[in-house]
Scaffold this active site. Structure first.
Site, PDB file in Angstrom:
ATOM      1  CG  HIS A  43      -1.924  -0.996   1.342  1.00 51.37           C
ATOM      2  ND1 HIS A  43      -1.926  -1.971   2.296  1.00 51.37           N
ATOM      3  CD2 HIS A  43      -3.039  -1.200   0.596  1.00 51.37           C
ATOM      4  CE1 HIS A  43      -2.990  -2.749   2.145  1.00 51.37           C
ATOM      5  NE2 HIS A  43      -3.680  -2.311   1.118  1.00 51.37           N
ATOM      6  CE  LYS A  50      -2.870  -9.255  -2.550  1.00 54.82           C
ATOM      7  NZ  LYS A  50      -4.136 -10.010  -2.458  1.00 54.82           N
ATOM      8  CG  ASP A  51      -6.368  -7.472  -5.116  1.00 54.46           C
ATOM      9  OD1 ASP A  51      -6.716  -8.592  -4.719  1.00 54.46           O
ATOM     10  OD2 ASP A  51      -5.837  -6.633  -4.368  1.00 54.46           O
ATOM     11  CB  SER A  54      -2.210 -10.124   1.081  1.00 56.96           C
ATOM     12  OG  SER A  54      -3.530 -10.211   1.567  1.00 56.96           O
ATOM     13  CB  SER A  55      -4.615  -6.630   4.615  1.00 57.23           C
ATOM     14  OG  SER A  55      -4.335  -5.443   3.917  1.00 57.23           O
TER      15      SER A  55
HETATM   16  O1  PAF Z   1      -8.358  -3.767  -2.967  1.00 55.16           O
HETATM   17  C1  PAF Z   1      -8.970  -3.349  -1.967  1.00 55.16           C
HETATM   18  O2  PAF Z   1      -8.393  -3.116  -0.900  1.00 55.16           O
HETATM   19  C2  PAF Z   1     -10.470  -3.135  -2.074  1.00 55.16           C
HETATM   20  O3  PAF Z   1     -11.056  -4.095  -2.870  1.00 55.16           O
HETATM   21  C3  PAF Z   1     -10.850  -1.711  -2.528  1.00 55.16           C
HETATM   22  C4  PAF Z   1     -10.377  -1.437  -3.941  1.00 55.16           C
HETATM   23  C5  PAF Z   1     -10.246  -0.686  -1.575  1.00 55.16           C
HETATM   24  C6  PAF Z   1     -12.370  -1.553  -2.514  1.00 55.16           C
HETATM   25  O4  PAF Z   1     -12.896  -1.759  -1.249  1.00 55.16           O
END
Ligand code: PAF
Length: 281
Positions: free
Chosen positions: A37, A149-150, A185-186
């Site tokens: 992040h 990652k997503d 990842s969290s």
């Molecule tokens: O990737 C994330 O953390 C979430 O899916 C997002 C984009 C903040 C939407 O809640």
């Protein structure tokens, strides 16, 4: 760093920057911030005048109630990290602010809802689209930053932007990995030490895929990946798919594809981990 909880306040605060021609970069998050992040924040800071981060654990994108309840939350630490890195504004609304009433908007996400994350987490991407659409309308960023990652979420957000005629530029940022290769990842904070160490197996396996498919029958790749991962009793593969990097169509043979992406979801106990790797052909 300014922390704002309500929509009216953030819109009027941001208006003062927009009216002086400042460029706004936006990093939407669900908190429990990690180095990945912070890398998005740094990229935004490099490319914009003002960087806004949001922290909101969005209930509508969780198809599993327990997953929502167990999602890591650590606001004090998050705010400390954001302040240290020089984020300008943090938008941290509560559920009532974002959902004063049930939102039953439906976006046309096409086939993206039918494969991989879409198939195994029904309703997940509608929830993501609803919240990102709301956040984009509130923050009105020039650029918004998302991690690769997503991978499928990125495709959903690009589709959302095109179907809503939004002018937000979506910036896709590389996956940041732990030193053992596990994608940050969290959710990793929920892994026990042994699980965290052994979860390096996920990336090391998909990282060997290009070598595997170069030397074996393509259609055998799923069996191979699943056997490599499930051999370790800590892990259970939920899906493994190879899709075209651009269209996300499932690849059944390698002809006519310039780039493919291998996507995987693996359960470690209750913790669901996803990862992907792009292979250019
Ligand atoms: O990737 C994330 O953390 C979430 O899916 C997002 C984009 C903040 C939407 O809640």
């Amino acid at each position: 760093m300014k922390v704002i909880n309500n929509i009216l306040e953030i819109t009027s605060y941001l208006n003062s920057f927009v009216s002086t021609g400042k460029k706004i970069g936006f990093v939407p998050t669900m908190g429990a911030l990690h180095f990945g992040h912070l890398t998005l924040i740094n990229t935004s800071k490099d490319q914009n005048d003002i960087t806004v981060a949001s922290i909101f654990v969005n209930p509508t994108q969780f198809n599993d109630k327990q997953d929502f309840e167990k999602y890591p939350r650590n606001t004090t630490e998050d705010l400390k990290k954001l302040s240290e890195i020089g984020c300008d504004i943090v938008f941290m609304p509560d559920e009532k602010e974002m959902y004063p009433e049930t939102d039953s908007t439906k976006f046309n996400l096409g086939k993206l809802e039918e494969v991989m994350e879409g198939k195994f987490r029904p309703g997940h991407f509608q929830g993501v689209a609803i919240i990102v659409n709301k956040l984009f309308k509130i923050v009105k960023p020039n650029n918004a930053y998302f991690g690769q990652k997503d991978f499928q979420q990125l495709a959903v957000i690009k589709k959302l932007v095109s179907t809503t005629n939004s002018t937000v530029n979506i910036v896709s940022c590389p996956i940041i990995r732990e030193s053992n290769g596990l994608a940050m990842s969290s959710r990793n904070t929920r892994l026990k030490e042994e699980e965290f160490d052994q979860a390096s197996l996920i990336f090391s396996t998909i990282n060997q895929l290009s070598n595997y498919i170069a030397n074996n029958k393509f259609s055998d790749f799923k069996t191979w990946v699943i056997s490599q991962i499930n051999e370790n009793k800590l892990f259970r593969t939920e899906y493994i798919e190879i899709v075209d990097t651009e269209t996300l169509e499932i690849v059944t043979d390698l002809k006519n594809h310039k780039s493919i992406t291998c996507c995987i979801a693996v359960y470690c106990g209750q913790v669901r981990l996803i990862d992907n790797i792009q292979i250019n052909l």
